[in-house]
Design an enzyme around this catalytic site. Structure first.
Site, PDB file in Angstrom:
ATOM      1  N   HIS A  76      89.599 -77.799 -14.626  1.00  0.00           N
ATOM      2  CA  HIS A  76      88.876 -79.062 -14.781  1.00  0.00           C
ATOM      3  C   HIS A  76      88.356 -79.207 -16.218  1.00  0.00           C
ATOM      4  CE1 HIS A  76      86.187 -82.353 -13.262  1.00  0.00           C
ATOM      5  NE2 HIS A  76      85.461 -81.963 -14.298  1.00  0.00           N
ATOM      6  N   GLU A  77      87.686 -78.170 -16.720  1.00  0.00           N
ATOM      7  CA  GLU A  77      87.117 -78.259 -18.069  1.00  0.00           C
ATOM      8  C   GLU A  77      88.205 -78.294 -19.134  1.00  0.00           C
ATOM      9  OE1 GLU A  77      84.186 -79.181 -18.295  1.00  0.00           O
ATOM     10  OE2 GLU A  77      83.573 -78.722 -16.236  1.00  0.00           O
TER      11      GLU A  77
ATOM     12  N   HIS B 262      89.050 -81.846 -19.729  1.00  0.00           N
ATOM     13  CA  HIS B 262      88.139 -82.464 -20.706  1.00  0.00           C
ATOM     14  C   HIS B 262      88.414 -81.953 -22.123  1.00  0.00           C
ATOM     15  CE1 HIS B 262      85.558 -84.558 -17.886  1.00  0.00           C
ATOM     16  NE2 HIS B 262      85.273 -83.458 -17.203  1.00  0.00           N
TER      17      HIS B 262
ATOM     18  N   GLU C 217      87.022 -88.163 -17.156  1.00  0.00           N
ATOM     19  CA  GLU C 217      87.125 -87.575 -15.821  1.00  0.00           C
ATOM     20  C   GLU C 217      88.544 -87.720 -15.270  1.00  0.00           C
ATOM     21  OE1 GLU C 217      84.438 -85.979 -15.082  1.00  0.00           O
ATOM     22  OE2 GLU C 217      84.784 -85.378 -13.001  1.00  0.00           O
TER      23      GLU C 217
END
Lengths: 491, 491
Positions: free
Chosen positions: A256-257, A260, A286
């Site tokens: 997930h990170e 980003h 997101e």
């Protein structure tokens, strides 16, 4: 130097100072000695003061008044659009109100933490009421007679209105609650059992970060209490966490990170330290973290590769085959907490927050009635009651620090990820084969080229529309979730 | 608010921003991703720009003109003394000159590194000549008709003149060269042999940091290419390095940096984020690092304890007893490099740099003649010739970045450490017994109370004079070195 060049030179310094403030945040969550906290508070206040003064500096207003946008190219016009919006934002709110919001929200965060620990919403309600009143006042100053909630949204998702969101999410809610209810009736996959060495988790998590295209020469992966991504351009750092009995928490937090972080790393370097040099909105950000984590990372294809990696790292961990592993990774479980929710239920958590915070801002809901409104809505959507405030209305920090208009960007990101995934599958017919080999480059390369490289060049929704070839809506996400969970749960 | 209160509020923010700049420096040397360097350059330039503007801000001049020092207490007057000195410093140098120095020294550092790698002083000489010319111009602007070198010294050691240093160091030089020559004739102690696990070195080094009173809750110990200490007040971080065949490098680098770091940690917290809240000068700073490292850390008493710790950490490492260990730790070896020099020879390295840089600034020595002047002086003091420029005139970065007046503070620190040690032995009769138990608290407590707590309250020399009860001079250092090395080498 032209007025535009002077403005951009000034702006470049401002962006560099903003990067420094971000780096201090990273430092605080990873390496800062505990006893440094009071001094760090003063350091952060000092750099935020410098940034605030620069954002509303009178010479910025003068440059903006002098420059003729018609004589600029598209990139320069986009830079101006961001600078003008930030300048208007900074100058519209009276200084006394801004100072009061800063003071009250800083105290409210402490009150929230205490109330949560004591499971006592009534103790927090008066503080939250003050925050709500101040934020409404700020919203009115920003809205200039327009919709207060829309003005708040513009801080995180420029160009999107509460009505837009209502249209998207209003269509999602009944479908998701129905799908959730059906899944709840079906036979559940097994649960992962066992203990997984935490340094082996960190080793595999760094490999996963590289697998998803995160550039370690311009970043690093550390442990922190909460996973986050920080910084833009040439210095983008992410954090993750480990838990001996829950390695998926580590791996999927990292992926997930990385979504980003890779977004920030992959923006055209011509935009370095300019307003275009960072992700264009929370929602688009997101969309990247979610598509990396869910549509790619939790796919049957990729989990088959991850299963093999985990067998290499941990030996036989009691899961018989890749298909069972895929079902475990995507298991839907009952739970109260948004941040622990799976792909299917996550948006239901967000949708209730959007409706509640819009009602608070309109004045249709009083803070004193918030707890019962929360509990009613939760039971309606999830089918079981909230057991205590720390599992309900007190679970998130956002409202205490004045973040209204922020929650919906999480689900907007999911909607955007749904659209991007549909377009990606069309553009990359070999996607499943690639992911099954642990090769994400066809997917991440497409996202880089069609979304990430643009940074702030286009408005958020246009960024997604250009990548997908059509205006984004909720249909692809819904179709994806229905297909995935119907298959998984044999509905 | 009074003008003084307003000035101090402004100053407090400036100090907080200066701490941030320091933290960025730490980050760069320890955890920053390699690829971030170009962006970091812009970030550092932006925060330095903010600091520079604040240091010469017109309102600071107005506050200084308004405030009547006679109506202030001693602490406030001391604060004003620092602020006035910094303001005068910042406003005396023309902006165009300051900008030119920044640009030229930034390039010169690169030229120096290349010339050193190529062992070619001639390639560096024209660049250094430009730096020298610019620094002389700056010195003239600062000196206001006074001595140019003294004006430069004031940046690092206010209240000390070149003539003061000449008096101290002129007396030291013949005594130290004679002592060194005698030691060279005597029988040398053995050399440490073996391989020492580097993670065990780091474990023991952290224990040593605590043993010398470094507060880990407000600091941390990391590895870096060069050991350093960074930050003031509640966030003071040190670095060290490891080398498998040279554990003393790790341990004594750590103890040295703990001297710097503990000084910053132990300043009265009432001075936090004010001009008094940091070490008062480079010389006084170095007095703390040197007395921790040498007079305490390399003493017979403390090394007997360290010997036992090393046996615990590494087993039998081939040194038969504590006395042999003590002699190994204090071994005097031939060498070209200042930073690798032992306690006895170190000051000879510094003294030659002081004489050479004063001559450069006076115009008595041309840069073109610097290499031969260096080589002559080295052979005269050390008894053997320099073999190549990277072991001679090109070994230090200082001159390339415009640091003139900095070198002598290293030896001034040693002189001050000599005075403090004499006073400390008088004040703490149990010193040797304490150190032999690995208990430094009587020594570090005395230094804390008599030197460190005062921060910038007194002028540097006064700080030492108050602690010692008399004006500092070179005699105690010389007496200490003669006694120690005559005993060690049985002269």
């Amino acid at each position: 130097m032209s007025a535009y060049d002077e403005l951009m030179a000034f702006q470049r310094e401002t962006e560099a100072l903003a990067q420094i403030a971000g780096r201090l945040g990273w430092d605080q969550e990873t390496v800062m000695p505990r006893g440094a906290a009071p001094q760090r508070g003063e350091e952060m206040a000092a750099i935020e003061g410098v940034l605030h003064a620069r954002r509303m500096a009178p010479q910025v207003g003068e440059w903006l008044a002098t420059i003729d946008p018609d004589r600029l190219d598209d990139v320069a016009r986009a830079q101006l659009r961001h600078i003008r919006r930030d300048f208007d934002r900074a100058t519209k709110v009276p200084a006394a109100l801004a100072a009061r919001i800063a003071r009250v929200t800083s105290q409210a965060q402490g009150s929230w933490a205490e109330a949560r620990a004591a499971d006592d919403f009534a103790a927090f309600a008066p503080v939250l009421a003050e925050v709500v009143a101040l934020k409404r006042e700020e919203g009115q100053a920003l809205a200039n007679g327009g919709d207060v909630y829309d003005a708040m949204l513009a801080d995180y998702e420029p160009g999107t209105s509460g009505a837009d969101l209502q249209a998207m999410f209003g269509a999602l809610r009944p479908e998701l609650t129905a799908l959730r209810a059906a899944v709840r009736e079906a036979e559940a996959p097994p649960i992962l059992e066992g203990v997984f060495d935490e340094s082996a988790q960190m080793k595999l998590t760094r490999q996963l970060a590289r697998t998803f295209g995160y550039d370690m020469s311009r970043g690093r992966v550390d442990k922190a209490v909460h996973p986050f991504s920080s910084g833009s351009g040439l210095d983008v750092r992410i954090t993750t966490r480990t838990n001996a009995i829950d390695p998926f928490n580590c791996f999927y937090s990292t992926i997930h990170e990385v979504g980003h972080g890779a977004y920030e790393q992959n923006i055209d370097h011509a935009y370095l330290l300019t307003p275009l040099g960072q992700g264009v909105s929370m929602g688009v950000h997101e969309s990247q973290s979610r598509i990396y984590e869910n549509q790619l990372g939790r796919s049957r294809a990729f989990t088959s590769w991850l299963y093999a990696q985990m067998r290499d790292a941990f030996g036989d961990f009691g899961v018989a085959d890749a298909e069972t592993f895929y079902r475990i990774v995507n298991r839907v479980s009952d739970g109260f907490i948004r941040t622990e929710a799976d792909e299917l239920q996550y948006n239901l958590h967000v949708l209730m927050r959007l409706d509640l915070e819009r009602a608070l801002m309109r004045g249709d809901l009083l803070v004193d009635d918030l707890e019962s409104a929360w509990n009613e809505r939760f039971e309606a959507d999830f089918g079981f009651p909230v057991d205590r405030p720390s599992n309900g209305v007190l679970q998130d920090v956002h409202w205490s620090v004045g973040l209204f208009g922020y929650f919906p960007t999480y689900s907007l990101g999911n909607v955007y990820a749904g659209c991007l995934y549909e377009a990606l599958r069309r553009a990359v017919p070999t996607l499943d084969d690639d992911l099954a080999q642990g090769d994400t480059s066809s997917a991440t390369g497409w996202l880089r080229q069609n979304v990430q490289t643009h940074g702030g060049l286009y408005e958020p929704r246009d960024t997604i529309a250009r990548a997908c070839g059509k205006t984004p809506d909720e249909a692809p996400l819904l179709g994806y979730l229905k297909a995935k969970f119907s298959d998984l749960y044999r509905l």
